[in-house]
Design an enzyme around this catalytic site. Structure first.
Site, PDB file in Angstrom:
ATOM      1  N   CYS A  93     -11.026  21.489  17.327  1.00  0.00           N
ATOM      2  CA  CYS A  93     -11.221  21.605  18.944  1.00  0.00           C
ATOM      3  C   CYS A  93     -10.273  20.682  19.714  1.00  0.00           C
ATOM      4  O   CYS A  93     -11.146  19.822  20.553  1.00  0.00           O
ATOM      5  CB  CYS A  93     -12.241  22.054  19.476  1.00  0.00           C
ATOM      6  SG  CYS A  93     -12.869  23.469  18.572  1.00  0.00           S
ATOM      7  N   GLU A  94      -9.127  20.048  19.776  1.00  0.00           N
ATOM      8  CA  GLU A  94      -8.367  19.082  20.352  1.00  0.00           C
ATOM      9  C   GLU A  94      -7.082  19.559  20.514  1.00  0.00           C
ATOM     10  O   GLU A  94      -6.458  19.949  19.289  1.00  0.00           O
ATOM     11  CB  GLU A  94      -8.448  17.800  19.440  1.00  0.00           C
ATOM     12  CG  GLU A  94      -9.896  17.376  19.056  1.00  0.00           C
ATOM     13  CD  GLU A  94     -10.286  15.919  19.883  1.00  0.00           C
ATOM     14  OE1 GLU A  94      -9.432  15.326  20.845  1.00  0.00           O
ATOM     15  OE2 GLU A  94     -11.288  15.547  19.704  1.00  0.00           O
TER      16      GLU A  94
ATOM     17  N   GLY B 203       0.958  -1.240  -0.033  1.00  0.00           N
ATOM     18  CA  GLY B 203       0.099   0.046  -0.004  1.00  0.00           C
ATOM     19  C   GLY B 203       0.845   1.349  -0.112  1.00  0.00           C
ATOM     20  O   GLY B 203       0.994   1.931  -0.914  1.00  0.00           O
ATOM     21  N   ARG B 204       1.474   1.543   1.177  1.00  0.00           N
ATOM     22  CA  ARG B 204       2.315   2.747   1.249  1.00  0.00           C
ATOM     23  C   ARG B 204       3.253   2.947   0.401  1.00  0.00           C
ATOM     24  O   ARG B 204       3.453   4.026  -0.206  1.00  0.00           O
ATOM     25  CB  ARG B 204       2.816   2.623   2.777  1.00  0.00           C
ATOM     26  CG  ARG B 204       3.508   3.995   3.297  1.00  0.00           C
ATOM     27  CD  ARG B 204       4.184   3.780   4.555  1.00  0.00           C
ATOM     28  NE  ARG B 204       3.581   2.856   5.410  1.00  0.00           N
ATOM     29  CZ  ARG B 204       2.767   3.352   6.494  1.00  0.00           C
ATOM     30  NH1 ARG B 204       2.567   4.681   6.728  1.00  0.00           N
ATOM     31  NH2 ARG B 204       2.259   2.514   7.545  1.00  0.00           N
TER      32      ARG B 204
END
Ligand code: LLP
Length: 419
Positions: A342-343, A275-276
Site C-alpha cells: 500500500c504505497e 558484492g554485486r
C-alpha cells in the site's frame, strides 16, 4: 555471462525450467544459479592471479549462508559490516584470517566478537573508533589488526545514494587527515597497523574512479612506509558495476589489469570486497501476475512481489529487466509493473515497454541476486520469500518461505492488555 537462458520458449536456470521450480515452491521467490556464482567468483579471483590477493565477498550484497559457503569453498573471505554478518560468515565456515570489518558505526559488542573471532583487520573510519578498538583489545588481552579507511574524494559517477568516496560522504577519513590518524594508531599499544583501505561507491561502470582512488592511496602508502610503518594490505573495496540495462562496465579482467598496472612495485597483498559483480546477475526474482488493469489510459500489471521483496526500484529507481518465464509472440504494451504494497512507491518498473503479461503468468525480474533478498523486509506483514539454489540440475531451498508465525516471533502482549 550467466546461466539463465531460454530453451525453446522456456526460461531455464542452468538446465532447470524456472516454471517447474515455481510450481514446487510457489511465488514469489529468489532463484540463484550455483554455476554462475562460482563462475563469477573464479573470473574475479583469477583476474588477480599474478598478485597476492584475497577476495572478500561483501556479505551485505547477499547474506545467505549457503551462498557465503559457496565462496568460502572457492577460497574466498568476506567483508562484513555488522556482528550479524560476522555470525553468518562464521556459520558459513569462513577463515577468520580472511575477514575484514568495514562500516562507520561498529558497536563495542560487535568489536569484541570480531576480536574474539580473530579477524584479519578492522577498516577503521574515525579517530574515536581507533581508540575504541584499542581499548576493547586491551580489555580482551588481544591485538587488533587495523587499516584506515581513507576517503579518496573521487566521484564514482554512480547513484548518489551508493556513492561513498566523496568528501561529503560519511565514510572514511580524509587523505590529508589520515597520516595523523596513522600516527595516533601507531601509538596505541593493542593495534597492529596492517594496511590502508578505501571503497568509493557501488555500481561503478568506469575504470578511472578506481585508478584515481588508487593513485591517492599509493601516495599515502609511500609516505607511511617512509616513516617505517609496515603496510602489508591494500584494500580497494568493492564497487565494480554490472549490466542491468545497457550499462557497459569494465570486465573484471580489465579492472584487474588497470589496478595491477597502476600499482606496480607496491608489494602488498590486495584485498577486494566485491558484492554485486559476483552475485548480481547470478540471481533472479520470480513473481506471478495477480491482475492487470487500466486506469485513465495507464496500464498496470500487478504482481505478487513488492517493494518489501525487492526494494531497489523504489529506493533508487533502479532498472531490472523483466522477462516472461514462458516466452511467446504477443503484443507489447507500456505499463507500470507494481506490487501489492500500500504505497505508490511500490513498483518494479515504471512506464516500461513489456510483453502484454496476463493474469497468472510468471515474470522473471533479472539481476536481482545482489541487494535483493538482503534488503527485503516484512513490511505489510508479508513473510519473507524463499531462496532457491540450482546446482547440476537439482534445486535446493536455501531459505524457506517465512510463515505467519515467523511474523510475530518475539512479539509479546503485556499482561495489562490481557485483563
Ligand atoms: N565494501 C564496502 C565497504 C561497501 O560499503 C560495499 C557496498 C561493498 C564493499 C560492496 O560493493 P559492491 O561490490 O556490491 O558494489 N543497496 C545498494 C548498494 C549499496 C552498496 C553499499 N556498499 C544497491 O542496491 O544498489
Amino acid at each position: 555471462m550467466n546461466y539463465f537462458h531460454y530453451q525453446d520458449e522456456a526460461l531455464l536456470c542452468e538446465e532447470v525450467p524456472v516454471a517447474e521450480i515455481a510450481a514446487q515452491v510457489g511465488t514469489p521467490f529468489y532463484l540463484y544459479s550455483c554455476r554462475t556464482l562460482r563462475h563469477h567468483f573464479r573470473v574475479f579471483d583469477s583476474a588477480f592471479a599474478e598478485v597476492p590477493h584475497i577476495v572478500c565477498f561483501a556479505v551485505k550484497a547477499n547474506s545467505n549462508t549457503a551462498i557465503l559457503r559457496t565462496f568460502v569453498r572457492e577460497g574466498g573471505g568476506v567483508d562484513i559490516v555488522s556482528g550479524g554478518e560476522l555470525f553468518r560468515a562464521l556459520k558459513a565456515g569462513v577463515d577468520p584470517g580472511k575477514v575484514v570489518y568495514s562500516g562507520v558505526g561498529k558497536r563495542d559488542d560487535e568489536i569484541d566478537d570480531a576480536l574474539k573471532a580473530g579477524i584479519l583487520m578492522f577498516n577503521v573510519e574515525s579517530d574515536q573508533e581507533l581508540e575504541t578498538i584499542n581499548e576493547r583489545a586491551r580489555k580482551l588481552g588481544a591485538r587488533a589488526g587495523v587499516g584506515l579507511r581513507v576517503n579518496p574524494d573521487v566521484d564514482p559517477e554512480t547513484h548518489p545514494h551508493i556513492s561513498t568516496g566523496l568528501k561529503e560522504n560519511k565514510f572514511g577519513i580524509n587523505v590529508e587527515a589520515s597520516l595523523a590518524a596513522y600516527h595516533r594508531a601507531a601509538a596505541l599499544k593493542h593495534l597492529d597497523i596492517k594496511g590502508v583501505s578505501c571503497h568509493i561507491g557501488s555500481q561503478v561502470t568506469k575504470l578511472s574512479p578506481f585508478t584515481d582512488a588508487l593513485a591517492r592511496l599509493k601516495e599515502l602508502v609511500r609516505r607511511l612506509r617512509e616513516e617505517g610503518n609496515a603496510v602489508r594490505y591494500l584494500d580497494l573495496g568493492g564497487g565494480l558495476g554490472i549490466t542491468y540495462d545497457r550499462e557497459a562496465p569494465p570486465h573484471p579482467s580489465e579492472y584487474a589489469r588497470a589496478i595491477i598496472d597502476a600499482s606496480r612495485d607496491m608489494e602488498c597483498t590486495f584485498i577486494f570486497e566485491p558484492g554485486r559483480v559476483i552475485v548480481g546477475n547470478a540471481g533472479i526474482l520470480v513473481t506471478r501476475v495477480l491482475y492487470t488493469k487500466g486506469n485513465e489510459g495507464k496500464r498496470f500489471v500487478i504482481v505478487d512481489a513488492g517493494m518489501n521483496d525487492l526494494l531497489r526500484p523504489s529506493l533508487y529507481g533502479s532498472y531490472h529487466q523483466l522477462q516472461p518465464v514462458i516466452r511467446r509472440e504477443r503484443e507489447k504494451i507500456t505499463a507500470d509493473v507494481v506490487g501489492p504494497i500500500c504505497e505508490s512507491g511500490d513498483f518494479l518498473a515504471k512506464g516500461r515497454q513489456i510483453p502484454a503479461f496476463e493474469r497468472g503468468e510468471l515474470i522473471a525480474v533479472m539481476s536481482a541476486g545482489a541487494y535483493g533478498f538482503s534488503m527485503s523486509s516484512n513490511y505489510n506483514s508479508r513473510p519473507r520469500i524463499p531462496e532457491v539454489l540450482v546446482r547440476d540440475g537439482s534445486c535446493y531451498v536455501i531459505r524457506e518461505r517465512e510463515t505467519r508465525e515467523d511474523l510475530i516471533r518475539g512479539e509479546k502482549i503485556p499482561d495489562f492488555l490481557n485483563t
